[in-house]
Motif scaffolding. Structure first.
Motif, PDB file in Angstrom:
ATOM      1  N   PRO A  85      60.261   2.673  43.038  1.00 12.27           N
ATOM      2  CA  PRO A  85      59.252   3.893  44.288  1.00 12.27           C
ATOM      3  C   PRO A  85      58.536   3.159  45.625  1.00 12.27           C
ATOM      4  O   PRO A  85      58.540   2.055  45.601  1.00 12.27           O
ATOM      5  CB  PRO A  85      57.810   3.907  42.957  1.00 12.27           C
ATOM      6  N   LEU A  86      58.921   4.351  45.958  1.00  9.58           N
ATOM      7  CA  LEU A  86      58.887   4.136  47.704  1.00  9.58           C
ATOM      8  C   LEU A  86      57.251   5.454  47.690  1.00  9.58           C
ATOM      9  O   LEU A  86      57.083   6.526  47.553  1.00  9.58           O
ATOM     10  CB  LEU A  86      59.955   4.723  48.392  1.00  9.58           C
ATOM     11  N   PHE A  87      56.525   4.732  48.561  1.00  6.05           N
ATOM     12  CA  PHE A  87      55.008   5.655  48.965  1.00  6.05           C
ATOM     13  C   PHE A  87      55.132   4.955  50.536  1.00  6.05           C
ATOM     14  O   PHE A  87      55.978   4.135  51.155  1.00  6.05           O
ATOM     15  CB  PHE A  87      53.638   4.667  48.177  1.00  6.05           C
ATOM     16  N   PHE A  88      54.976   6.217  51.144  1.00  2.79           N
ATOM     17  CA  PHE A  88      54.565   6.078  53.015  1.00  2.79           C
ATOM     18  C   PHE A  88      53.098   7.001  52.980  1.00  2.79           C
ATOM     19  O   PHE A  88      52.610   8.094  52.412  1.00  2.79           O
ATOM     20  CB  PHE A  88      55.485   6.766  53.409  1.00  2.79           C
ATOM     21  N   GLY A  89      52.632   6.133  53.781  1.00  4.64           N
ATOM     22  CA  GLY A  89      51.603   6.350  54.942  1.00  4.64           C
ATOM     23  C   GLY A  89      51.292   8.327  54.972  1.00  4.64           C
ATOM     24  O   GLY A  89      52.676   8.485  56.193  1.00  4.64           O
ATOM     25  N   SER A  90      51.018   8.917  54.594  1.00  2.68           N
ATOM     26  CA  SER A  90      50.975  10.463  55.065  1.00  2.68           C
ATOM     27  C   SER A  90      49.615  10.514  55.585  1.00  2.68           C
ATOM     28  O   SER A  90      47.878   9.737  55.671  1.00  2.68           O
ATOM     29  CB  SER A  90      50.958  11.341  54.005  1.00  2.68           C
ATOM     30  N   LEU A  91      49.178  11.369  56.389  1.00  4.31           N
ATOM     31  CA  LEU A  91      48.104  12.192  57.349  1.00  4.31           C
ATOM     32  C   LEU A  91      47.905  13.325  56.924  1.00  4.31           C
ATOM     33  O   LEU A  91      46.669  13.874  56.731  1.00  4.31           O
ATOM     34  CB  LEU A  91      48.487  12.458  58.917  1.00  4.31           C
ATOM     35  N   SER A  92      48.521  13.992  55.485  1.00  3.80           N
ATOM     36  CA  SER A  92      48.251  15.019  55.233  1.00  3.80           C
ATOM     37  C   SER A  92      47.057  14.916  54.419  1.00  3.80           C
ATOM     38  O   SER A  92      47.368  14.153  53.296  1.00  3.80           O
ATOM     39  CB  SER A  92      49.112  15.906  54.195  1.00  3.80           C
ATOM     40  N   LYS A  93      46.072  16.222  54.506  1.00  2.42           N
ATOM     41  CA  LYS A  93      44.803  16.076  53.722  1.00  2.42           C
ATOM     42  C   LYS A  93      45.103  16.258  52.464  1.00  2.42           C
ATOM     43  O   LYS A  93      44.303  16.426  51.393  1.00  2.42           O
ATOM     44  CB  LYS A  93      44.215  17.329  53.823  1.00  2.42           C
ATOM     45  N   THR A  94      46.325  17.087  52.074  1.00  5.86           N
ATOM     46  CA  THR A  94      47.093  16.771  50.293  1.00  5.86           C
ATOM     47  C   THR A  94      47.294  16.354  49.875  1.00  5.86           C
ATOM     48  O   THR A  94      47.355  16.117  48.845  1.00  5.86           O
ATOM     49  CB  THR A  94      47.912  18.668  50.493  1.00  5.86           C
ATOM     50  N   ALA A  95      47.778  14.926  50.949  1.00  7.26           N
ATOM     51  CA  ALA A  95      48.647  13.919  50.172  1.00  7.26           C
ATOM     52  C   ALA A  95      47.952  13.115  49.135  1.00  7.26           C
ATOM     53  O   ALA A  95      46.693  13.211  49.313  1.00  7.26           O
ATOM     54  CB  ALA A  95      48.976  12.600  50.719  1.00  7.26           C
ATOM     55  N   LYS A 127      62.341  10.257  50.253  1.00  8.65           N
ATOM     56  CA  LYS A 127      62.386   9.392  49.500  1.00  8.65           C
ATOM     57  C   LYS A 127      61.714   8.939  48.832  1.00  8.65           C
ATOM     58  O   LYS A 127      62.017   8.269  47.777  1.00  8.65           O
ATOM     59  CB  LYS A 127      63.138   8.083  50.844  1.00  8.65           C
ATOM     60  N   GLY A 128      59.993   9.458  49.267  1.00  2.04           N
ATOM     61  CA  GLY A 128      59.693   8.653  47.815  1.00  2.04           C
ATOM     62  C   GLY A 128      57.815   9.606  48.698  1.00  2.04           C
ATOM     63  O   GLY A 128      58.104  10.941  48.253  1.00  2.04           O
ATOM     64  N   VAL A 129      56.825   9.088  48.040  1.00  6.16           N
ATOM     65  CA  VAL A 129      56.159   9.472  48.149  1.00  6.16           C
ATOM     66  C   VAL A 129      54.864   9.597  48.846  1.00  6.16           C
ATOM     67  O   VAL A 129      55.187   8.247  49.121  1.00  6.16           O
ATOM     68  CB  VAL A 129      55.046   9.901  46.434  1.00  6.16           C
ATOM     69  N   GLY A 130      54.553  10.420  49.879  1.00  3.17           N
ATOM     70  CA  GLY A 130      53.715  10.945  50.742  1.00  3.17           C
ATOM     71  C   GLY A 130      51.919  10.393  50.093  1.00  3.17           C
ATOM     72  O   GLY A 130      51.642  11.354  49.238  1.00  3.17           O
ATOM     73  N   VAL A 131      51.700   8.813  50.872  1.00  2.00           N
ATOM     74  CA  VAL A 131      49.702   9.267  50.057  1.00  2.00           C
ATOM     75  C   VAL A 131      49.187   8.260  51.042  1.00  2.00           C
ATOM     76  O   VAL A 131      49.450   8.349  52.245  1.00  2.00           O
ATOM     77  CB  VAL A 131      50.032   7.673  49.232  1.00  2.00           C
TER      78      VAL A 131
END
Length: 154
Positions: A85-95, A127-131
């Motif tokens: 599992p791959l997580f990436f830092g997201s600036l989206s308010k909906t992440a 590739k992964g999930v923005g969080v």
């Protein structure tokens, strides 16, 4: 002896030297098994000198001694292809928030100070999930350590 944690991987956009030193030191203490350093489109640095790579190795050794780890993490250059599992830092308010629920093994991607480009975000979403790592926008070193802490304690 086996490592105490399942694989915990940090994929970090190359930051300034002092910030990278700090991330490597603290990431090692938090249980990172492998660091991948890559030049994102907005990275301030695109490569690391042989001297800096040697310095990072010395930081790894000192860090495992300080925290009592028996396994030396590795450092590789480039963005890997992984089957975890791959997580990436997201600036989206909906992440969604990165919440602990047995997330290891896992990889965490952290971008540069100025954030990912739209193109990089699109590639990462494949590739992964923005969080989100909290309610605020974090500096790259704070984001890396916050995300690693969450994953390491799941």
């Amino acid at each position: 002896l086996a490592p105490l944690l399942p694989p915990l991987i940090l994929i970090q956009a190359i930051p300034k030297r002092s910030i990278l030193d700090f991330i490597i030191q603290k990431g090692t203490e938090l249980g990172v098994s492998k660091f991948y350093l890559y030049p994102s489109q907005r990275s301030e640095k695109k490569t690391l000198s042989e001297n800096h790579l040697n310095r990072l190795h010395h930081i790894l050794v000192a860090s495992i001694k300080q925290c009592g780890r028996l396994h030396l993490p590795t450092i590789e250059m480039g963005f890997p292809k992984l089957d975890i599992p791959l997580f990436f830092g997201s600036l989206s308010k909906t992440a969604p928030l990165l919440i602990t629920k047995k997330r290891l093994p896992a990889a965490l991607v952290i971008g540069p100070e100025s954030g990912f480009t739209d193109q990089e975000n699109e590639e990462l979403e494949k590739k992964g999930v923005g969080v989100r790592l909290g309610p605020y926008v974090l500096r790259t070193e704070t984001a890396a350590l916050s995300g690693l802490s969450i994953l390491a304690n799941s």
